[in-house]
Design a protein around this motif. Structure first.
Motif, mmCIF file in Angstrom:
data_model
loop_
_atom_site.group_PDB
_atom_site.id
_atom_site.type_symbol
_atom_site.label_atom_id
_atom_site.label_comp_id
_atom_site.label_asym_id
_atom_site.label_seq_id
_atom_site.Cartn_x
_atom_site.Cartn_y
_atom_site.Cartn_z
ATOM 1 N N UNK A 80 46.841 42.499 36.603
ATOM 2 C CA UNK A 80 47.926 42.759 35.665
ATOM 3 C C UNK A 80 48.368 44.221 35.784
ATOM 4 N N UNK A 81 49.349 44.497 36.646
ATOM 5 C CA UNK A 81 49.805 45.868 36.840
ATOM 6 C C UNK A 81 50.525 46.463 35.629
ATOM 7 N N UNK A 82 50.918 45.634 34.668
ATOM 8 C CA UNK A 82 51.511 46.180 33.443
ATOM 9 C C UNK A 82 50.458 46.906 32.608
ATOM 10 N N UNK A 83 49.229 46.425 32.646
ATOM 11 C CA UNK A 83 48.125 47.036 31.902
ATOM 12 C C UNK A 83 47.444 48.106 32.741
ATOM 13 N N UNK A 139 44.255 40.832 28.726
ATOM 14 C CA UNK A 139 43.520 42.046 29.094
ATOM 15 C C UNK A 139 42.059 41.699 29.342
ATOM 16 N N UNK A 140 41.465 40.928 28.442
ATOM 17 C CA UNK A 140 40.061 40.522 28.590
ATOM 18 C C UNK A 140 39.867 39.681 29.846
ATOM 19 N N UNK A 141 40.812 38.788 30.137
ATOM 20 C CA UNK A 141 40.706 37.936 31.326
ATOM 21 C C UNK A 141 40.639 38.779 32.592
ATOM 22 N N UNK A 142 41.502 39.766 32.689
ATOM 23 C CA UNK A 142 41.520 40.628 33.872
ATOM 24 C C UNK A 142 40.232 41.446 33.956
ATOM 25 N N UNK A 143 39.802 42.006 32.849
ATOM 26 C CA UNK A 143 38.570 42.807 32.849
ATOM 27 C C UNK A 143 37.371 41.953 33.254
ATOM 28 N N UNK A 151 49.711 46.559 26.670
ATOM 29 C CA UNK A 151 50.796 46.114 27.554
ATOM 30 C C UNK A 151 50.754 44.615 27.840
ATOM 31 N N UNK A 152 49.743 43.933 27.301
ATOM 32 C CA UNK A 152 49.619 42.477 27.425
ATOM 33 C C UNK A 152 48.786 41.998 26.233
ATOM 34 N N UNK A 153 48.842 40.704 25.931
ATOM 35 C CA UNK A 153 47.991 40.186 24.857
ATOM 36 C C UNK A 153 46.512 40.451 25.150
ATOM 37 N N UNK A 154 45.733 40.617 24.093
ATOM 38 C CA UNK A 154 44.304 40.925 24.237
ATOM 39 C C UNK A 154 43.579 39.902 25.104
ATOM 40 N N UNK A 202 40.814 44.484 41.418
ATOM 41 C CA UNK A 202 41.110 43.249 40.678
ATOM 42 C C UNK A 202 41.974 43.541 39.458
ATOM 43 N N UNK A 203 41.776 44.695 38.853
ATOM 44 C CA UNK A 203 42.527 45.035 37.645
ATOM 45 C C UNK A 203 44.010 45.245 37.954
ATOM 46 N N UNK A 204 44.312 46.091 38.934
ATOM 47 C CA UNK A 204 45.716 46.373 39.235
ATOM 48 C C UNK A 204 46.424 45.164 39.837
ATOM 49 N N UNK A 205 45.707 44.345 40.573
ATOM 50 C CA UNK A 205 46.280 43.101 41.092
ATOM 51 C C UNK A 205 46.398 42.056 39.991
#
Length: 77
Positions: free
Chosen positions: A36-39, A58-62, A52-55, A31-34
């Motif tokens: 936001x692959x920039x982070x 990053x939190x949304x992906x995590x 590599x992205x707004x906080x 789920x993480x790499x899909x």
């Protein structure tokens, strides 16, 4: 000492958010790499770039990590 470090997580420090990862907990759902692959990019060292992205992003992906292998602590909160 940091709570997640004590639990065996590795810290990836950012300016506004710190990201923590445990390979022992990871279920490789990707789920993480899909999300936001920039982070999150497993082909890169370090594979997590917290800035590599707004906080919020990053939190949304995590928050989509099903195993809990990824955690975060926002700075200044």
């Amino acid at each position: 000492m940091d709570h997640w470090i004590e639990k065996g997580y590795r810290k990836y420090e950012g300016e506004h958010i710190d990201v923590y990862f445990s390979v022992d907990v990871c279920e490789h759902a990707a789920n993480c790499v899909k999300g936001n692959p920039n982070v999150f990019d497993t082909k890169r060292k370090p594979w997590i770039l917290a800035d590599a992205a707004p906080a919020d992003e990053v939190a949304r992906v995590i928050d989509t990590c099903p195993s809990g292998a990824l955690q975060y602590i926002r700075k200044g909160e």
